[in-house]
Design a protein around this motif. Structure first.
Motif, PDB file in Angstrom:
ATOM      1  N   ALA A 141     -12.208   3.041   2.139  1.00 20.21           N
ATOM      2  CA  ALA A 141     -11.517   1.986   2.727  1.00 20.21           C
ATOM      3  C   ALA A 141     -10.845   1.274   1.608  1.00 20.21           C
ATOM      4  O   ALA A 141     -10.073  -0.038   2.064  1.00 20.21           O
ATOM      5  CB  ALA A 141     -12.459   1.089   3.472  1.00 20.21           C
ATOM      6  N   ALA A 142     -10.873   1.441   0.527  1.00 12.88           N
ATOM      7  CA  ALA A 142     -10.139   0.760  -0.632  1.00 12.88           C
ATOM      8  C   ALA A 142      -8.573   1.093  -0.767  1.00 12.88           C
ATOM      9  O   ALA A 142      -8.318   1.978   0.066  1.00 12.88           O
ATOM     10  CB  ALA A 142     -10.673   1.252  -1.972  1.00 12.88           C
ATOM     11  N   GLY A 143      -7.894  -0.117  -1.051  1.00 19.63           N
ATOM     12  CA  GLY A 143      -6.331   0.205  -1.134  1.00 19.63           C
ATOM     13  C   GLY A 143      -5.906  -0.195   0.244  1.00 19.63           C
ATOM     14  O   GLY A 143      -6.353  -0.694   0.984  1.00 19.63           O
ATOM     15  N   SER A 144      -4.536   0.205   0.312  1.00 19.28           N
ATOM     16  CA  SER A 144      -3.843   0.043   1.505  1.00 19.28           C
ATOM     17  C   SER A 144      -4.148   1.154   2.618  1.00 19.28           C
ATOM     18  O   SER A 144      -3.909   0.945   3.812  1.00 19.28           O
ATOM     19  CB  SER A 144      -2.230  -0.072   1.314  1.00 19.28           C
ATOM     20  N   GLY A 145      -4.485   2.310   2.151  1.00 17.20           N
ATOM     21  CA  GLY A 145      -4.810   3.420   3.380  1.00 17.20           C
ATOM     22  C   GLY A 145      -3.383   4.104   3.489  1.00 17.20           C
ATOM     23  O   GLY A 145      -3.484   5.234   4.128  1.00 17.20           O
ATOM     24  N   ILE A 146      -2.488   3.555   3.056  1.00 12.04           N
ATOM     25  CA  ILE A 146      -1.217   4.349   3.239  1.00 12.04           C
ATOM     26  C   ILE A 146      -1.017   5.726   2.943  1.00 12.04           C
ATOM     27  O   ILE A 146      -0.404   6.711   3.594  1.00 12.04           O
ATOM     28  CB  ILE A 146       0.117   3.386   3.204  1.00 12.04           C
ATOM     29  N   PRO A 147      -1.183   5.893   1.596  1.00 11.95           N
ATOM     30  CA  PRO A 147      -1.229   7.158   0.932  1.00 11.95           C
ATOM     31  C   PRO A 147      -2.020   8.167   1.784  1.00 11.95           C
ATOM     32  O   PRO A 147      -1.585   9.375   1.878  1.00 11.95           O
ATOM     33  CB  PRO A 147      -1.876   7.015  -0.471  1.00 11.95           C
ATOM     34  N   TYR A 564       3.123   4.949  -3.641  1.00 12.25           N
ATOM     35  CA  TYR A 564       2.391   5.542  -2.542  1.00 12.25           C
ATOM     36  C   TYR A 564       2.172   7.396  -3.212  1.00 12.25           C
ATOM     37  O   TYR A 564       1.183   7.809  -3.042  1.00 12.25           O
ATOM     38  CB  TYR A 564       2.684   5.558  -1.188  1.00 12.25           C
ATOM     39  N   ASP A 565       3.474   7.644  -3.340  1.00 10.17           N
ATOM     40  CA  ASP A 565       3.528   9.042  -3.851  1.00 10.17           C
ATOM     41  C   ASP A 565       2.789   9.304  -5.182  1.00 10.17           C
ATOM     42  O   ASP A 565       1.860  10.273  -5.410  1.00 10.17           O
ATOM     43  CB  ASP A 565       4.908   9.572  -4.241  1.00 10.17           C
ATOM     44  N   ILE A 566       2.870   8.232  -6.014  1.00  3.62           N
ATOM     45  CA  ILE A 566       2.143   8.171  -7.247  1.00  3.62           C
ATOM     46  C   ILE A 566       0.642   8.496  -7.162  1.00  3.62           C
ATOM     47  O   ILE A 566      -0.070   8.937  -7.764  1.00  3.62           O
ATOM     48  CB  ILE A 566       2.483   6.947  -8.104  1.00  3.62           C
ATOM     49  N   HIS A 567       0.280   7.370  -6.221  1.00  8.78           N
ATOM     50  CA  HIS A 567      -1.264   7.599  -5.842  1.00  8.78           C
ATOM     51  C   HIS A 567      -1.828   8.807  -5.115  1.00  8.78           C
ATOM     52  O   HIS A 567      -2.818   9.379  -5.551  1.00  8.78           O
ATOM     53  CB  HIS A 567      -1.698   6.254  -4.924  1.00  8.78           C
ATOM     54  N   VAL A 568      -0.922   9.309  -4.352  1.00 11.32           N
ATOM     55  CA  VAL A 568      -1.264  10.497  -3.962  1.00 11.32           C
ATOM     56  C   VAL A 568      -1.249  11.817  -5.086  1.00 11.32           C
ATOM     57  O   VAL A 568      -2.250  12.527  -4.965  1.00 11.32           O
ATOM     58  CB  VAL A 568      -0.011  11.056  -2.895  1.00 11.32           C
TER      59      VAL A 568
END
Length: 857
Positions: A141-147, A564-568
């Motif tokens: 549940a942490a972060g935005s969840g979009i990645p 988002y790609d970086i966190h992925v």
């Protein structure tokens, strides 16, 4: 920002065993192989064909009607989740600011501002502590969840990402983190929440509420769930920004690899349902006018219009496009810097925070909250300037909508330490909810000091970069918009003050600055353009927003990827891009496939299946038969081998066999000429040969099917030809299907016919979806290990396959477009020679194979 430009080329040895491991000291994190893929391909086996046979037009229409009703329900529920978050965020924020603001006004005269700071710290630390605790309950549940949702729609199964517990912790956590004064937004988590609603609602069950069971056997596949998750994610965007079209395009651009016209209609309908559900309830609760639809989304930019009294004012002119392009370039550079710093912070957390006890993550969140609160309070009290309120807002020439905007903007003005008719510009930006600060920058006629805007931008840039990635639910859209709006307003002030361009509209430059910075951070183009246009409700902004976002994306892509790609990539998720590079066409399917196969036979003993399932982690197995001479001799004396050979012969389609089949069907015609023609083409069966080689083979202890006899498979002594012997491909069987067959005791004894094996329906095969039992948890003591399982009714006999000579670009497009999980490589004579999975198509894997290809030239 050299830390993010390009990739390190120092891999080897043997390309880290073709990217099978990750070295901690490496700057680049390689894709992990423990991520599973979702299976979007339909398994057209016998149970599925039984459903198709029983399907008529009425049932198909009923099935489609149920799907439309569920899509509508997903939109309504997503809107209600947004309403819940917005209501409590407003409640807690108003309570906090009322108490602290009254304390500041009292302590201004008494000299007890430290007490006001302690009150603000008490509110913020309490809220952030609660948000961190919720993340400890469900870490995803942490972060935005979009990645995570982007990975899911791309075909990667991220554990726990669409569970009921996740959406509960996400929705409650984000309202505490926003109310706690962190520089985060609630719009990003709304996308994740909508996706979870889309995944769970059509299932009518939850692992967290496993005692509640509904008999609803529909939509029990990854393919159906993917469509509903796409609709839910789009509904989340629509609810957050009041942008149903932008939500549909977001789901298409950022996530789903497979799309069709029917899905587009359903996703748009779901987005509309979410938008108007939220609009209906928010308008009724805040204004008491039920059914007026005045508040389309959680974030409303207001209406951009010049005052009727100012005849020289224009929203934007052609000359302004040059400034917008320059702002796009600067926004791309700022976004690349933001992403680079945040990537370094994320790596530091992965090495030094995450391995430690979970309490350390809570302490980090509290430290960020403490620092943010002190900076906001001190900056509002010390660094602000008293600015004169604009006289234009007291004139009665404005339209009704502009008066409403002015009232909303005026109500959020802060006058700390400033005399009458003036306001504290820094406190107005810092001591307000972020949405109110954005409205101030978009619609405040009074000027903000360039020094104030510069300090605000710098502080907000650094603190929001530090905040994104801590263990609280947090969105990035609103902080990026606010940071970019300050940048745009600063540019407008400089152009007015130092160049003398009095015709420019400051709100337009603030909007373009927000678009430039947000585009430089997230690198979205199509969907973000439509989202911003729908949020402003001004179509004339389409061209400047689109140009700015394109320039910002191109500039940022020169240095690094989107946030988002970086966190992925930091999570090691094997995400597939839209397409491969041109140089990858130097490789073929045979260069990237995995030739060392674990396979099963059409009829396999239980002991062999259990051994395969317990000793491998593969999620699909080719169903094969071996190509050997003298097969007729092996059919005698061994029922298992006979069944396998019979299945191979019956499943191979020949031109003569097809003609014989058609001739048999033509004999039913009354014409005697047709009967005669059919009789001429019917071939006579060959008499069975004598049993001459079987005893010789048995005496030599030659085992034609070693996998059926695990105790007689000395793999070390096999030659290369024996290990990789020819295998005729008949289909694919999934691990979940094999486990289900074993769990339900689907088998027959060697003395019986395979027709005596129990049959499972499609509903029984998918009853345990999505959490099938593990092979190690099954109680197989009641099953005879010598019993035989006929897997042919349950395998997929017609999966997508490619030739070994297929170019990698064709393989990639087929795999990604069709949402495949496994792609067998079959040669010209129908023999399976390898298999391709998602990990064989990642950019890092292809690069390693390409380097090997160059070395062999």
């Amino acid at each position: 920002c050299c830390c993010c430009c390009g990739e390190r080329e120092s891999r080897t040895p043997e390309e880290l065993t073709i990217l099978g491991e990750t070295h901690e000291e490496e700057d680049e994190i390689l894709p992990r192989k423990d991520y599973e893929s979702l299976d979007y391909d339909r398994c057209i086996n016998d149970p599925y064909l039984e459903i198709l046979e029983s399907m008529d037009n009425k049932k198909a229409q009923r099935y489609e009607a149920v799907k439309w009703m569920l899509v509508f329900a997903i939109g309504v529920c997503t809107g209600l989740v947004g309403l819940f978050v917005d209501f409590f965020v407003r409640l807690f924020t108003q309570l906090k600011f009322q108490v602290v603001q009254s304390s500041v006004e009292e302590c201004t005269e008494k000299g007890c501002l430290a007490l006001s700071l302690l009150e603000l710290l008490g509110f913020n630390l309490t809220f952030v502590f609660l948000a961190s605790l919720l993340v400890l309950i469900q870490p995803v549940a942490a972060g935005s969840g979009i990645p995570e949702i982007k990975c899911y729609l791309n075909g990667v199964k991220v554990p726990g990402v669409v569970r009921l517990r996740t959406v509960v912790c996400k929705a409650m956590g984000v309202l505490f983190s926003v109310a706690g004064g962190l520089f985060v937004g609630k719009e990003g988590p709304m996308i994740h929440s909508g996706a979870v609603v889309g995944a769970g609602l059509p299932q009518f069950q939850s692992f967290s509420l496993r005692k509640i069971q509904f008999n609803f056997p529909y939509f029990r596949s990854d393919r159906d769930k993917r469509d509903f998750v796409s609709a839910g994610a789009a509904a989340g965007v629509a609810a957050a920004f009041g942008a149903p079209i932008g939500g549909t395009l977001f789901s298409l651009e950022e996530g789903s690899s497979f799309w069709n016209q029917g899905l587009t209609w359903k996703v748009l309908f779901c987005s509309m349902a979410a938008t108007f559900t939220l609009n209906f309830f928010r308008s009724g609760i805040q204004f008491g006018s039920w059914g007026s639809f005045q508040l389309p989304g959680l974030l409303n930019f207001g209406e951009f219009k010049c005052s009727e009294s100012d005849k020289k004012c224009h929203l934007w002119t052609a000359m302004d496009l040059g400034f917008f392009i320059l702002m796009g370039i600067v926004g791309g550079l700022l976004g690349a810097t933001f992403n680079c710093l945040n990537k370094r912070l994320a790596k530091y957390r992965m090495r030094n925070v995450h391995p430690k006890p979970k309490l350390v993550r809570v302490l980090e969140s509290l430290l960020v909250s403490l620092t943010t609160t002190v900076v906001v309070f001190v900056a509002s009290m010390v660094l602000g300037e008293c600015r004169q309120m604009s006289s234009s807002r007291h004139s009665g020439n404005d339209t009704l909508s502009l008066q409403d905007i002015s009232e909303d903007v005026n109500s959020s003005i802060k006058t700390f330490f400033c005399p009458n008719e003036t306001y504290n510009d820094m406190a107005t930006l810092f001591f307000n909810p972020q949405e109110s600060a954005i409205l101030q920058l978009f619609h405040q006629d009074g000027t903000f000091s360039p020094v104030t805007l510069s300090l605000f931008f710098l502080l907000y840039f650094l603190l929001s970069c530090w905040t994104y990635g801590i263990s609280v639910p947090s969105g990035l859209f609103v902080p990026s918009l606010l940071c970019g709006a300050a940048f745009g307003r600063l540019v407008a002030n400089l152009l007015k003050s130092y160049i003398g361009l009095d015709h420019i509209y400051s709100g337009t430059f603030a909007l373009i600055g927000a678009a430039a910075f947000l585009g430089g951070v997230v690198r979205m183009t199509i969907s973000l353009t439509i989202i911003l246009i729908e949020s402003t409700n001004e179509i004339t902004y389409g061209l400047p927003i689109m140009i700015t976002l394109m320039v910002a994306k191109w500039t940022g892509d020169f240095f690094n990827k989107g946030i988002y790609d970086i966190h992925v990539n930091l999570r090691g998720v094997p995400l597939l891009e839209w397409e491969t590079g041109i140089e990858m066409d130097k490789l073929r399917a045979s260069d990237i496939m995995e030739p060392n196969l674990t396979y099963v036979y059409p009829h396999t003993r239980i002991q062999s299946l259990v051994s395969i399932l317990r000793t491998t982690v593969h999620h699909a197995f080719p169903v094969v038969t071996e190509n050997r001479g003298n097969e007729r001799e092996f059919m005698k004396g061994n029922q298992l081998i006979s069944n396998n050979i019979k299945f191979k012969k019956s499943s191979i389609l020949t031109r003569a066999g097809e003609q014989r089949k058609r001739s048999q069907s033509m004999k039913s015609y009354p014409s005697s000429e047709l009967r005669n023609m059919c009789d001429e083409h019917i071939a006579t069966e060959e008499p069975p040969e004598k049993e001459d080689l079987l005893q010789q083979m048995l005496e030599r202890r030659y085992t034609p099917y070693p996998n059926l006899y695990p105790d007689q498979s000395p793999s070390e002594e096999w030659t290369m030809e024996e290990r990789f012997r020819p295998l005729t491909f008949h289909g694919l069987i999934l691990r979940s299907q094999l486990v289900t067959l074993l769990d339900r005791g689907v088998c027959y004894s060697e003395s019986q016919s395979s027709a005596s094996q129990p049959r499972l329906s499609h509903a029984e095969m998918s009853e345990d979806y999505p959490r099938y039992p593990d092979i190690h948890d099954l109680d197989l003591t009641l099953l005879n290990p010598r019993m035989i399982v006929d897997v042919t009714p349950y395998m997929n006999p017609s999966p997508f396959t490619v030739s070994p000579n297929t170019h990698v670009s064709q393989v990639f497009n087929l795999f990604r477009t069709m949402g495949l999980r496994h792609l067998p490589v079959v040669n010209a004579v129908g023999e399976v020679v390898g298999i391709i999975t998602r990990h064989n198509l990642t950019h890092e894997f292809l690069q390693a194979r390409l380097r090997q290809h160059y070395q062999t030239i």
